[in-house]
Design a protein around this motif. Structure first.
Motif, PDB file in Angstrom:
ATOM      1  N   ARG A  10     -96.412-107.868  74.999  1.00  8.72           N
ATOM      2  CA  ARG A  10     -96.226-107.630  73.570  1.00  8.72           C
ATOM      3  C   ARG A  10     -95.759-108.913  72.902  1.00  8.72           C
ATOM      4  NH1 ARG A  10     -92.803-101.906  73.734  1.00  8.72           N
ATOM      5  NH2 ARG A  10     -94.406-100.672  74.831  1.00  8.72           N
ATOM      6  N   ALA A  11     -95.989-108.941  71.609  1.00  6.44           N
ATOM      7  CA  ALA A  11     -95.569-110.107  70.834  1.00  6.44           C
ATOM      8  C   ALA A  11     -94.061-110.054  70.617  1.00  6.44           C
ATOM      9  CB  ALA A  11     -96.293-110.144  69.492  1.00  6.44           C
ATOM     10  N   ALA A  12     -93.376-111.115  70.994  1.00  8.32           N
ATOM     11  CA  ALA A  12     -91.934-111.178  70.776  1.00  8.32           C
ATOM     12  C   ALA A  12     -91.593-111.500  69.325  1.00  8.32           C
ATOM     13  CB  ALA A  12     -91.301-112.222  71.698  1.00  8.32           C
ATOM     14  N   TYR A  13     -92.499-112.106  68.600  1.00  9.61           N
ATOM     15  CA  TYR A  13     -92.276-112.453  67.193  1.00  9.61           C
ATOM     16  C   TYR A  13     -93.571-112.151  66.452  1.00  9.61           C
ATOM     17  CZ  TYR A  13     -90.620-115.081  63.135  1.00  9.61           C
ATOM     18  OH  TYR A  13     -90.228-115.442  61.872  1.00  9.61           O
ATOM     19  N   GLY A  14     -93.618-110.979  65.841  1.00 12.83           N
ATOM     20  CA  GLY A  14     -94.846-110.508  65.214  1.00 12.83           C
ATOM     21  C   GLY A  14     -94.956-110.902  63.758  1.00 12.83           C
ATOM     22  N   LEU A  15     -96.034-110.414  63.151  1.00 11.26           N
ATOM     23  CA  LEU A  15     -96.303-110.735  61.751  1.00 11.26           C
ATOM     24  C   LEU A  15     -95.271-110.105  60.824  1.00 11.26           C
ATOM     25  CD1 LEU A  15     -98.227-112.100  59.752  1.00 11.26           C
ATOM     26  CD2 LEU A  15     -99.579-109.992  59.739  1.00 11.26           C
ATOM     27  N   SER A  16     -94.833-108.879  61.133  1.00  4.33           N
ATOM     28  CA  SER A  16     -93.834-108.227  60.278  1.00  4.33           C
ATOM     29  C   SER A  16     -92.504-108.987  60.314  1.00  4.33           C
ATOM     30  CB  SER A  16     -93.631-106.787  60.737  1.00  4.33           C
ATOM     31  OG  SER A  16     -93.211-106.745  62.096  1.00  4.33           O
ATOM     32  N   ALA A  17     -92.131-109.486  61.493  1.00  2.00           N
ATOM     33  CA  ALA A  17     -90.895-110.276  61.580  1.00  2.00           C
ATOM     34  C   ALA A  17     -91.024-111.586  60.810  1.00  2.00           C
ATOM     35  CB  ALA A  17     -90.547-110.555  63.039  1.00  2.00           C
ATOM     36  N   LEU A  18     -92.206-112.206  60.880  1.00  2.00           N
ATOM     37  CA  LEU A  18     -92.419-113.440  60.122  1.00  2.00           C
ATOM     38  C   LEU A  18     -92.315-113.199  58.626  1.00  2.00           C
ATOM     39  CD1 LEU A  18     -93.308-116.431  59.968  1.00  2.00           C
ATOM     40  CD2 LEU A  18     -95.672-115.617  59.976  1.00  2.00           C
ATOM     41  N   LEU A  19     -92.946-112.131  58.128  1.00  2.00           N
ATOM     42  CA  LEU A  19     -92.873-111.829  56.692  1.00  2.00           C
ATOM     43  C   LEU A  19     -91.445-111.496  56.270  1.00  2.00           C
ATOM     44  CD1 LEU A  19     -96.114-109.712  56.223  1.00  2.00           C
ATOM     45  CD2 LEU A  19     -95.753-112.118  55.670  1.00  2.00           C
ATOM     46  N   GLY A  20     -90.693-110.777  57.128  1.00  2.00           N
ATOM     47  CA  GLY A  20     -89.310-110.469  56.790  1.00  2.00           C
ATOM     48  C   GLY A  20     -88.450-111.718  56.700  1.00  2.00           C
ATOM     49  N   ASP A  21     -88.632-112.639  57.649  1.00  2.00           N
ATOM     50  CA  ASP A  21     -87.856-113.878  57.602  1.00  2.00           C
ATOM     51  C   ASP A  21     -88.233-114.739  56.397  1.00  2.00           C
ATOM     52  OD1 ASP A  21     -86.559-113.105  59.869  1.00  2.00           O
ATOM     53  OD2 ASP A  21     -87.797-114.309  61.230  1.00  2.00           O
ATOM     54  N   LEU A  22     -89.520-114.803  56.097  1.00  2.00           N
ATOM     55  CA  LEU A  22     -89.936-115.572  54.918  1.00  2.00           C
ATOM     56  C   LEU A  22     -89.378-114.962  53.642  1.00  2.00           C
ATOM     57  CD1 LEU A  22     -93.674-116.411  55.727  1.00  2.00           C
ATOM     58  CD2 LEU A  22     -91.732-117.981  55.694  1.00  2.00           C
ATOM     59  N   GLY A  23     -89.392-113.611  53.565  1.00  2.00           N
ATOM     60  CA  GLY A  23     -88.820-112.966  52.379  1.00  2.00           C
ATOM     61  C   GLY A  23     -87.332-113.227  52.242  1.00  2.00           C
ATOM     62  N   GLY A  24     -86.615-113.223  53.374  1.00  4.57           N
ATOM     63  CA  GLY A  24     -85.190-113.540  53.305  1.00  4.57           C
ATOM     64  C   GLY A  24     -84.919-114.964  52.868  1.00  4.57           C
TER      65      GLY A  24
END
Length: 544
Positions: A436-450
Motif C-alpha cells: 500500500r501507499a504510505a503517502y497517498g494523494l489524499s495525504a498530499l492534498l491535506g498537507d498542501l491545504g494546511g
C-alpha cells in the motif's frame, strides 16, 4: 440687381466634443446591457480577493511604508509555501510504500507447489559418443577424438540434434531416484515431468496446474521426501575450463507455482550430497497496487489482461520468469538466428558448436530496469513461497552399512553421492502480503491545504478566483487586439454658405433704412468677435 454674399463658416471642434461625448455616453449606456463589462483592475480585484494580505498589498490607496511591509510579508509567505509544497511533492514522487501482512485462515487442504530439480552435471560422461564429444567440444571443453582415443583433424560427423543429445546423455531420474514419498504415499519417477533448463534435462514434481496435488497437513512427513544419487562418477572431467564448466557436486532445486516456468539457474538453491536438507515453505500471496491509466505512481505492476489467449507465446500465464525467457529467446534469435532447447517456440534449435556463444550473448545482452532492453514488470497478483532451509549430515555410522548393502555400494560412495530432500509446508496457512501507499494523494492534498492555510490563507476557491481574474484580463486584451479600431483623422470641418440679400434683411435687427449708421453697419456685417447664430454656438468665425 440682387447682391449675394459668400461666407466661409468653420465649425468648432471644441464645441462639438461635448455632443460627441454625450453621444458616446448614450452608446455606452445602451451597450452596457448588451456587451460584457470592462475587466477589473488589479487594485479592485485585490480588494475583493479572499487571499490574505493581497488587498493590503495591492488594493486601492496611497503607496507608503505600510503597503511595502504588506507586500514583503505576502511574498515571504508565498515563498515559504512554495518551498514546503516542493518538499511535499518530492516526498510523494519517491513512492513510499508499506507492506501489510495478514495471515489467512487455515485451509483444510493447500495446493502443493511445483518442485524442479536438476543435476548440476549436464552430461553423463559414459553416455557421450565420439560424435557427441566432437560436437560438444566448445561446451564441455573435452577434445574431439576418434575411436582409438587420438585426436584427428579430419573427423566429420552428421549434424547433431541437441534435444536428442540432452535426452540421451542427461542424468536419468529413474537411476538417480532411490526413494520417493509424498504425504505418506509412495511416488516414483513417473510422477515427475521432464523440463529443459540451462542445466539441460531436469525434472518437475507436481507440474500440472490442472491436477495439482494437495497437502493436507503441515510439518515434516506431510510433503515431498526423496532420496537421490547424484552419480558423481558420471561427472565430466575438466580438460579445459569454459563458461559452462561446473566445479560443484549436487542438485539445483527451485520451488515455484505451476503457472510459472522454472528459472532455476538464477532462482534455484543448491542441495549438497551427504546431507538431508529440510525446506520449510510458506505460501505468500502478494498483491500490488494496480496502475490507474498509467498515472498512479505506485502502479508499476502488470495487471491481468482478462483475455483468453496467452499473454506470452508458449506459456499459459504471464510471469517474470516467462518474460525473461522470452527476452532471452529474442536476443538469441537476433544474434544466432536460432533458439536454445529450454526456450519456447518452433524456431530451429542452435547447434552445439555455437551453443555456448549464444548463451554468453544472452546474458550480456539482457538488461534490467524499465530502461533496459528487457523490462519484465511484476504481476499485480502472484503466489510465491518463502523458504527456511536447514540440513543434517547423512548417513550416520549405523545407516551407512545398511544403505551400502541395500544399494550395493560402499560407504564412501553413499557419503559422496546420496542426499535427502524434504520439502513441506510449515503450516496450512498462507500469508497475504499487500503493498500500500504510505503517502497517498489524499495525504498530499491535506498537507498542501494546511500549508496554504498557514502561510497565505488560501484555498481551492482562492486559486479559482486568481485564475478567473487572469482569464478575464487575458480575454479582454485578446478581444482588443482582434477588434482594434482605426484612429480617426483630426481635421477641421468647414463649408461655404451663400446667403441672399433678402435673407440678411430677414435676419437683421433693423429691417428698414431708418436705423442709425452704426446700427445699419452692424446689421449688414455681424461682428465676428461676438458670434451670432443658432442656439448651441457652433460658429467660431463668421466673416465675409
Amino acid at each position: 440687381m440682387p447682391i449675394e454674399i459668400v461666407c466661409k463658416i468653420k465649425f468648432a471642434e471644441e464645441d462639438a466634443k461635448p455632443k460627441e461625448k454625450e453621444a458616446g455616453d448614450e452608446q455606452s449606456l445602451l451597450g452596457a446591457a448588451q456587451g460584457a463589462a470592462a475587466p477589473r483592475d488589479l487594485a479592485t480585484f485585490a480588494s475583493t480577493s479572499t487571499l490574505h494580505g493581497l488587498g493590503r498589498a495591492c488594493g486601492p490607496g496611497p503607496h507608503g511604508l505600510r503597503r511595502t511591509f504588506w507586500a514583503l510579508a505576502l511574498l515571504t509567505s508565498l515563498a515559504a509555501f512554495l518551498y514546503q509544497a516542493a518538499g511535499l511533492a518530492r516526498g510523494y514522487l519517491t513512492r513510499p510504500h508499506l507492506v501489510v501482512m495478514d495471515p489467512a485462515a487455515p485451509a483444510p487442504a493447500a495446493g502443493f507447489p511445483a518442485v524442479t530439480l536438476c543435476n548440476i552435471n549436464r552430461f553423463r560422461h559414459s553416455a557421450l559418443s565420439d560424435a557427441d564429444i566432437f560436437h560438444l567440444a566448445n561446451l564441455t571443453g573435452l577434445p574431439p577424438k576418434d575411436r582409438d582415443g587420438h585426436r584427428a583433424a579430419g573427423l566429420r560427423y552428421p549434424e547433431p540434434d541437441m534435444v536428442d543429445i540432452l535426452n540421451r546423455t542427461g542424468h536419468q531420474l529413474a537411476d538417480m531416484l532411490k526413494s520417493c514419498n509424498f504425504s505418506g504415499h509412495h511416488c516414483s519417477a513417473s510422477n515427475f515431468s521432464v523440463v529443459y533448463t540451462r542445466y539441460g534435462k531436469c525434472y518437475t514434481f507436481n507440474a500440472d496446474p490442472q491436477s495439482s496435488l494437495p497437502s493436507r497437513a503441515g510439518g515434516m512427513g506431510s510433503g515431498l521426501e526423496i532420496m537421490l544419487d547424484i552419480q558423481q562418477e558420471e561427472y565430466l572431467p575438466i580438460w579445459r575450463e569454459t563458461n559452462e564448466t561446473s566445479f560443484e557436486a549436487g542438485i539445483r532445486v527451485q520451488i515455484h507455482s505451476q503457472e510459472e516456468p522454472p528459472y532455476i539457474h538464477q532462482l534455484g538453491f543448491g542441495v549438497s550430497p551427504g546431507f538431508q536438507t529440510f525446506v520449510s515453505c510458506q505460501e505468500q500471496r502478494v498483491t500490488l497496487p494496480q496502475p490507474l491509466l498509467g498515472l498512479w505512481p505506485w502502479g508499476n505492476c502488470r495487471a491481468e489482461s482478462g483475455l483468453k489467449e496467452p499473454e506470452l507465446q508458449g506459456y499459459s500465464a504471464y510471469s517474470v520468469s516467462a518474460c525473461r525467457l522470452r527476452c532471452e529467446k529474442e536476443a538469441v534469435l537476433q544474434r544466432c538466428h536460432c533458439r536454445m532447447v529450454h526456450m519456447p517456440g518452433n524456431e530451429t534449435i542452435c547447434p552445439p558448436n555455437i551453443y555456448i556463444e549464444c548463451a554468453d550473448h544472452t546474458l550480456d545482452s539482457l538488461g534490467g530496469g524499465s530502461g533496459g532492453p528487457c523490462f519484465c514488470p511484476t504481476p499485480c497478483n502472484l503466489t510465491r513461497y518463502g523458504k527456511e532451509i536447514s540440513m543434517v549430515r547423512i548417513p550416520n555410522r549405523g545407516s551407512a552399512r545398511y544403505l551400502a548393502r541395500k544399494y550395493n555400494r560402499n560407504e564412501t560412495y553413499i557419503r559422496e553421492n546420496f542426499l535427502v530432500l524434504d520439502v513441506f509446508f510449515e503450516a496450512l496457512t498462507s500469508e497475504a502480503m499487500e503493498q500500500r501507499a504510505a503517502y497517498g494523494l489524499s495525504a498530499l492534498l491535506g498537507d498542501l491545504g494546511g500549508q496554504m492555510g498557514l502561510f497565505i490563507g488560501a484555498s481551492i476557491l482562492t486559486l479559482l478566483e486568481i485564475l478567473d481574474y487572469i482569464y478575464e484580463v487575458s480575454w479582454d486584451r485578446l478581444k482588443r487586439a482582434w477588434r482594434r479600431p482605426k484612429t480617426p483623422l483630426r481635421t477641421s470641418t468647414g463649408g461655404i454658405s451663400t446667403l441672399g440679400l433678402q435673407e440678411l434683411k430677414e435676419q437683421s435687427p433693423c429691417p428698414s433704412r431708418g436705423c442709425a449708421e452704426g446700427g445699419g453697419a452692424s446689421s449688414l456685417l455681424p461682428n465676428h468677435h461676438h458670434p451670432h447664430g443658432p442656439a448651441g454656438g457652433l460658429f467660431e468665425d463668421f466673416a465675409c
